[in-house]
Design a protein around this motif. Structure first.
Motif, PDB file in Angstrom:
ATOM      1  N   ARG A  79       0.829  -1.205   0.000  1.00  0.00           N
ATOM      2  CA  ARG A  79       0.000   0.000   0.000  1.00  0.00           C
ATOM      3  C   ARG A  79       0.864   1.256   0.000  1.00  0.00           C
ATOM      4  NH1 ARG A  79      -4.597   0.226   4.302  1.00  0.00           N
ATOM      5  NH2 ARG A  79      -4.981   2.089   3.059  1.00  0.00           N
ATOM      6  N   ILE A  80       1.974   1.226   0.725  1.00  0.00           N
ATOM      7  CA  ILE A  80       2.893   2.371   0.696  1.00  0.00           C
ATOM      8  C   ILE A  80       3.414   2.576  -0.721  1.00  0.00           C
ATOM      9  CG2 ILE A  80       5.079   3.293   1.521  1.00  0.00           C
ATOM     10  CD1 ILE A  80       4.640   1.697   4.113  1.00  0.00           C
ATOM     11  N   GLU A  81       3.800   1.478  -1.349  1.00  0.00           N
ATOM     12  CA  GLU A  81       4.357   1.571  -2.698  1.00  0.00           C
ATOM     13  C   GLU A  81       3.328   2.121  -3.680  1.00  0.00           C
ATOM     14  OE1 GLU A  81       6.857   1.287  -5.992  1.00  0.00           O
ATOM     15  OE2 GLU A  81       7.141   1.571  -3.835  1.00  0.00           O
ATOM     16  N   ALA A  82       2.090   1.639  -3.570  1.00  0.00           N
ATOM     17  CA  ALA A  82       1.043   2.128  -4.470  1.00  0.00           C
ATOM     18  C   ALA A  82       0.820   3.621  -4.284  1.00  0.00           C
ATOM     19  CB  ALA A  82      -0.248   1.366  -4.229  1.00  0.00           C
ATOM     20  N   ALA A  83       0.819   4.078  -3.042  1.00  0.00           N
ATOM     21  CA  ALA A  83       0.613   5.506  -2.780  1.00  0.00           C
ATOM     22  C   ALA A  83       1.826   6.326  -3.207  1.00  0.00           C
ATOM     23  CB  ALA A  83       0.323   5.717  -1.295  1.00  0.00           C
ATOM     24  N   GLY A  91       3.371  16.382  -7.836  1.00  0.00           N
ATOM     25  CA  GLY A  91       4.256  16.745  -6.755  1.00  0.00           C
ATOM     26  C   GLY A  91       4.519  15.540  -5.874  1.00  0.00           C
ATOM     27  N   ALA A  92       4.986  15.805  -4.662  1.00  0.00           N
ATOM     28  CA  ALA A  92       5.367  14.728  -3.758  1.00  0.00           C
ATOM     29  C   ALA A  92       4.149  13.944  -3.283  1.00  0.00           C
ATOM     30  CB  ALA A  92       6.113  15.302  -2.555  1.00  0.00           C
ATOM     31  N   ALA A  93       4.332  12.640  -3.126  1.00  0.00           N
ATOM     32  CA  ALA A  93       3.301  11.792  -2.516  1.00  0.00           C
ATOM     33  C   ALA A  93       3.478  11.832  -1.005  1.00  0.00           C
ATOM     34  CB  ALA A  93       3.424  10.365  -3.027  1.00  0.00           C
ATOM     35  N   ILE A  94       2.345  11.858  -0.288  1.00  0.00           N
ATOM     36  CA  ILE A  94       2.374  11.876   1.176  1.00  0.00           C
ATOM     37  C   ILE A  94       1.707  10.598   1.665  1.00  0.00           C
ATOM     38  CG2 ILE A  94       1.719  13.120   3.260  1.00  0.00           C
ATOM     39  CD1 ILE A  94       1.390  15.627   1.537  1.00  0.00           C
ATOM     40  N   LEU A 110      10.814   2.462   7.625  1.00  0.00           N
ATOM     41  CA  LEU A 110      12.226   2.299   7.264  1.00  0.00           C
ATOM     42  C   LEU A 110      12.436   1.109   6.335  1.00  0.00           C
ATOM     43  CD1 LEU A 110      13.956   3.131  10.666  1.00  0.00           C
ATOM     44  CD2 LEU A 110      13.844   4.542   8.602  1.00  0.00           C
ATOM     45  N   GLN A 111      11.646   0.063   6.517  1.00  0.00           N
ATOM     46  CA  GLN A 111      11.764  -1.085   5.625  1.00  0.00           C
ATOM     47  C   GLN A 111      11.484  -0.676   4.185  1.00  0.00           C
ATOM     48  OE1 GLN A 111      12.863  -3.960   6.503  1.00  0.00           O
ATOM     49  NE2 GLN A 111      12.380  -5.322   4.806  1.00  0.00           N
ATOM     50  N   TRP A 112      10.384   0.070   3.996  1.00  0.00           N
ATOM     51  CA  TRP A 112      10.068   0.534   2.644  1.00  0.00           C
ATOM     52  C   TRP A 112      11.143   1.505   2.143  1.00  0.00           C
ATOM     53  CZ3 TRP A 112       9.462   5.115   0.156  1.00  0.00           C
ATOM     54  CH2 TRP A 112       8.931   5.047  -1.144  1.00  0.00           C
ATOM     55  N   ALA A 113      11.569   2.415   3.008  1.00  0.00           N
ATOM     56  CA  ALA A 113      12.532   3.442   2.596  1.00  0.00           C
ATOM     57  C   ALA A 113      13.837   2.821   2.112  1.00  0.00           C
ATOM     58  CB  ALA A 113      12.790   4.390   3.764  1.00  0.00           C
ATOM     59  N   ALA A 215      -5.916  14.526   4.274  1.00  0.00           N
ATOM     60  CA  ALA A 215      -6.619  14.019   3.088  1.00  0.00           C
ATOM     61  C   ALA A 215      -6.796  15.118   2.051  1.00  0.00           C
ATOM     62  CB  ALA A 215      -7.969  13.432   3.486  1.00  0.00           C
ATOM     63  N   ILE A 216      -6.951  16.354   2.504  1.00  0.00           N
ATOM     64  CA  ILE A 216      -7.137  17.448   1.546  1.00  0.00           C
ATOM     65  C   ILE A 216      -5.852  17.724   0.773  1.00  0.00           C
ATOM     66  CG2 ILE A 216      -8.947  18.512   2.931  1.00  0.00           C
ATOM     67  CD1 ILE A 216      -6.949  20.571   3.882  1.00  0.00           C
ATOM     68  N   ASP A 217      -4.715  17.216   1.257  1.00  0.00           N
ATOM     69  CA  ASP A 217      -3.441  17.358   0.552  1.00  0.00           C
ATOM     70  C   ASP A 217      -3.159  16.143  -0.320  1.00  0.00           C
ATOM     71  OD1 ASP A 217      -2.115  19.835   2.024  1.00  0.00           O
ATOM     72  OD2 ASP A 217      -3.078  18.591   3.537  1.00  0.00           O
ATOM     73  N   GLY A 218      -4.144  15.241  -0.399  1.00  0.00           N
ATOM     74  CA  GLY A 218      -3.948  14.039  -1.203  1.00  0.00           C
ATOM     75  C   GLY A 218      -3.175  12.947  -0.502  1.00  0.00           C
ATOM     76  N   ALA A 219      -3.059  13.035   0.809  1.00  0.00           N
ATOM     77  CA  ALA A 219      -2.291  12.036   1.551  1.00  0.00           C
ATOM     78  C   ALA A 219      -3.025  10.698   1.599  1.00  0.00           C
ATOM     79  CB  ALA A 219      -2.015  12.526   2.969  1.00  0.00           C
ATOM     80  N   HIS A 220      -2.257   9.629   1.676  1.00  0.00           N
ATOM     81  CA  HIS A 220      -2.781   8.275   1.838  1.00  0.00           C
ATOM     82  C   HIS A 220      -2.433   7.798   3.250  1.00  0.00           C
ATOM     83  CE1 HIS A 220      -3.502   7.706  -2.539  1.00  0.00           C
ATOM     84  NE2 HIS A 220      -2.494   8.566  -2.633  1.00  0.00           N
ATOM     85  N   THR A 221      -3.387   7.146   3.897  1.00  0.00           N
ATOM     86  CA  THR A 221      -3.158   6.612   5.238  1.00  0.00           C
ATOM     87  C   THR A 221      -3.074   5.095   5.172  1.00  0.00           C
ATOM     88  OG1 THR A 221      -4.322   8.439   6.296  1.00  0.00           O
ATOM     89  CG2 THR A 221      -4.052   6.430   7.585  1.00  0.00           C
ATOM     90  N   VAL A 222      -2.040   4.552   5.792  1.00  0.00           N
ATOM     91  CA  VAL A 222      -1.875   3.101   5.907  1.00  0.00           C
ATOM     92  C   VAL A 222      -1.892   2.776   7.393  1.00  0.00           C
ATOM     93  CG1 VAL A 222      -0.383   1.124   5.460  1.00  0.00           C
ATOM     94  CG2 VAL A 222      -0.522   3.001   3.795  1.00  0.00           C
ATOM     95  N   GLU A 223      -2.888   2.005   7.814  1.00  0.00           N
ATOM     96  CA  GLU A 223      -3.032   1.708   9.241  1.00  0.00           C
ATOM     97  C   GLU A 223      -2.379   0.372   9.558  1.00  0.00           C
ATOM     98  OE1 GLU A 223      -6.470   1.601  12.719  1.00  0.00           O
ATOM     99  OE2 GLU A 223      -6.908   2.349  10.719  1.00  0.00           O
TER     100      GLU A 223
END
Length: 717
Positions: A79-83, A91-94, A110-113, A215-223
């Motif tokens: 999900r992080i990768e998709a976002a 612009g930047a993905a959040i 950090l694993q994804w990074a 959310a108004i900045d287009g951010a994605h939340t991964v719980e």
């Protein structure tokens, strides 16, 4: 003394040369200045030398090392990768990783990074925002300054104010892809200030809060949630270098359960098992099994890591939210709604909902269904410990209010299910209860609150509220008798009977022991049933209705032993007592039991007038469920007498009532007779509809007779 003419002449000449007034200029700075300032009276000539800005900005590599022993999280990483790849030219993905304290948000980020570090040609910036926390807030200005310095901007060129620093940061990151990792964000504004402008950049933030405003900045939340048993065991195994974990998988699963899958707790477990080389996994699981000591024992070399994590989350709460957290730590059951939270905190419902929202926002409670909340197991222990340390002065009142809430709700649901005519020893003022139940919603509430109701019975007895304990059991009869939760039924009624005895409530003890005997009868534990009925007889005294109930229960015991004539005599004795007392509902119920026993004894013709009397009385009292039971018995009688039309009529009525009132056991009993009639009459449509519904009821209840119904279908092609 005369003035020095030569000095004055020199000053005038100097002023004239500089085109200034003859008088001395004021010594002040009247415009914004970046960098240092030198103030003097008169300066003939000044040469200023400043360092040149760097020709090329640095590409920082600030990521901490990749996490050790990282397991699972495949879904979250995907999900992080998709976002992260969905920003395109915007612009930047959040991406915000949200979850409770200790669930592994930083490790996942950090694993994804590290997996994707090579794609960011502008470098990697990392900030542990807890290190920038001052007086409860995070100094974003300092974070921005540190990022600018990491990008190669000399201190002399870093503006003093946040807006200017943010503007410079965006300028520097406009032409290269940058990864920004912000660990421990509190508010959306902290993240917004540090978003690069270049497409392909990524901001990866972790937070105990949900930060839904992004959310108004287009951010994605991964719980992130705790690990399941398999991956929790894998995490422990990664940290223990020997085979103890693999050799005792059941004990390992127990450890994971005790940690409720929380990665930080599992890492502590792994570290301690590595240190305690002679301990078996089972021994360490036993070491953690005490709820009162588990948090303190989840430590490494005396450092209570898990408790410290929860303490930090607790300290960030407002005072009202901290109190709600402590209050809910005293809740007796597993989950709860806003109603009981308000009652326990003795606060208006709206305020309770506000505090629950605050706890949910920082992932200290989870809303797992509509208006149903629960703690993670270790958080629940932490809340209870905080309540013991900080809320001891109100602990007893909070627990009493919890018991009273569930007692009032059970009494309201009981009245809705069985109606007002039922004989009850306790009389409750139901006006404070906020929900108006009907029979169906009352039974649904019972089912939803099932574990809490049993926990409330236990709590009431534990803290000496014995009257409330037996009254809760009396109100739970409608639920236990209908839904057949035998383990709950038996435990609750044992506690209730003992509580009634403790306060000398003999009629209540008689009633509860009688109801306890009913559970044993249905489980075919006849000796236990007889023992409880014997105890009930000893406390009957002059209670006529109690004596009638005991006769009725003996009748049920004999009926289950297929001694139908003996059972009929016991029911008849109960009916005679009820007639002398003139209680119409008791007469109706005992007549039903008497008539049903006669049908089973093969005396359907004798049973009909008795059952018709029961039906008339119970219909007059508008007792729909008892009337439905009579209809089932009448259906059996009519079927035995080959009065098929009458049987179908009363059984159809019984099925409709039991289905609408969510009484699956009684509905199945009516359908069983209807299926027999359909098979005898070769009515294919009636058989198909009735057998299909009967199969569904058996299947949902786990009744093995569902296979028998399937065989019926098979035998009919």
């Amino acid at each position: 003394m005369k003035p020095d003419i030569s000095l004055r002449a020199a000053l005038d000449a100097l002023s004239a040369r500089n085109g200034q007034s003859a008088r001395l200029a004021r010594n002040e700075v009247s415009a914004p200045v970046l960098g240092g300032v030198v103030q003097a009276n008169v300066i003939d000539e000044v040469t200023v030398v400043t360092p040149a800005p760097p020709a090329r900005m640095k590409r920082p590599r600030q990521l901490p090392p990749a996490p050790h022993g990282f397991v699972n999280r495949r879904r979250e990483i995907e999900r992080i990768e998709a976002a992260a790849t969905g920003g395109g030219e915007r612009g930047a993905a959040i991406v915000v990783l949200s979850g409770m304290a200790g669930v592994g948000k930083t490790a996942c980020a950090l694993q994804w990074a590290h997996r994707h570090a090579d794609r960011f040609d502008g470098g990697h910036l990392f900030a542990d925002l807890d290190g920038y926390r001052h007086h409860g807030g995070i100094a974003v200005t300092d974070v921005a300054g540190a990022f600018l310095r990491a990008l190669g901007v000399p201190w002399d060129y870093i503006p003093p104010d946040l807006p200017e620093r943010v503007a410079l940061f965006r300028s520097l990151t406009a032409r290269s892809r940058v990864l920004v990792v912000l660990d421990g964000a509190d508010h959306a504004a902290q993240i917004r200030s540090l978003v690069p402008t270049s497409p392909g950049s990524v901001v990866l933030a972790t937070s105990r809060r949900r930060l839904s405003g992004l959310a108004i900045d287009g951010a994605h939340t991964v719980e992130l949630r705790p690990l399941d048993d398999e991956h929790g065991a894998t995490l422990v195994a990664h940290m223990v270098r020997d085979d103890r974990v693999h050799h005792d998988p059941s004990a390992t699963r127990r450890l994971v359960d005790l940690c409720a899958g929380l990665p930080i707790a599992l890492k502590v477990v792994g570290a301690e098992l590595g240190r305690l080389e002679r301990w078996t996994v089972a021994r360490y699981a036993q070491h953690l099994s005490d709820d009162r000591k588990r948090l303190s024992r989840l430590s490494v070399e005396g450092d209570h890591l898990v408790e410290h994590v929860f303490d930090a989350a607790y300290d960030d709460l407002s005072a009202p939210a901290r109190r709600m957290y402590r209050v809910l730590g005293l809740h007796p059951g597993g989950d709860f709604d806003a109603g009981v939270a308000a009652a326990m905190a003795d606060t208006p419902a709206a305020e309770a909902e506000e505090q629950l929202a605050a706890l949910r926002a920082v992932n200290l409670v989870e809303e797992h269904a509509a208006d149903r909340y629960r703690f993670h197991d270790l958080v629940r222990l932490h809340a209870a410990h905080r309540a013991e340390r900080e809320g001891a002065d109100e602990r007893d009142d909070v627990r009493r209010r919890a018991v009273e809430w569930y007692l009032l709700g059970a009494a309201a649901a009981d009245r809705a299910v069985l109606g007002p005519a039922r004989w009850r020893l306790a009389d409750h003022d139901l006006r404070p209860w906020p929900v108006e139940f009907d029979a169906g919603s009352g039974m649904e509430w019972f089912e939803t609150e099932r574990t809490n109701l049993l926990a409330a019975v236990r709590l009431a007895a534990d803290i000496g509220l014995h009257t409330a304990a037996w009254q809760l059991c009396e109100a739970l009869w409608a639920f236990y008798h209908s839904r057949k939760h035998y383990a709950d039924w038996i435990e609750a009624h044992r506690i209730g009977a003992e509580s009634a005895a403790a306060v000398g409530a003999r009629a209540a003890e008689c009633r509860l022991r009688n109801q306890l005997a009913r559970a044993h009868v249905e489980l075919r534990d006849f000796e236990a049933a007889k023992a409880e009925l014997s105890r009930a007889e000893r406390v009957i005294a002059d209670n006529g209705l109690g004596r009638a109930m005991v006769h009725e229960s003996y009748g049920l015991l004999l009926r289950e032993q297929e001694r139908y004539d003996d059972a009929a005599r016991e029911f008849e004795s109960a009916l005679l007592i009820s007639r002398r007392l003139g209680d119409p509902r008791a007469i109706g119920v005992q007549a039903y039991q008497f008539g049903d026993a006669l049908v089973r004894a093969g005396k359907a013709a004798l049973a009909l007038p008795v059952l018709e009397e029961a039906r008339r009385l119970l219909e007059r009292l508008r007792d729909e469920m008892s009337t439905a039971r009579v209809h089932i018995a009448l259906g059996r009688a009519y079927e035995a007498l080959r009065r098929v039309a009458d049987a179908r009529r009363v059984l159809t009525a019984a099925i409709a009532t039991t289905r609408s009132r969510r009484q699956p056991v009684k509905e199945a009993q009516a359908l069983e007779v209807m299926v027999v009639i359909a098979r005898e009459q070769r009515d294919e449509d009636l058989f198909r509809v009735s057998a299909q519904r009967l199969f569904e009821l058996y299947r949902d209840a786990g009744n093995p007779r569902s296979a028998e119904v399937l065989r019926w279908f098979g035998s009919r092609g």
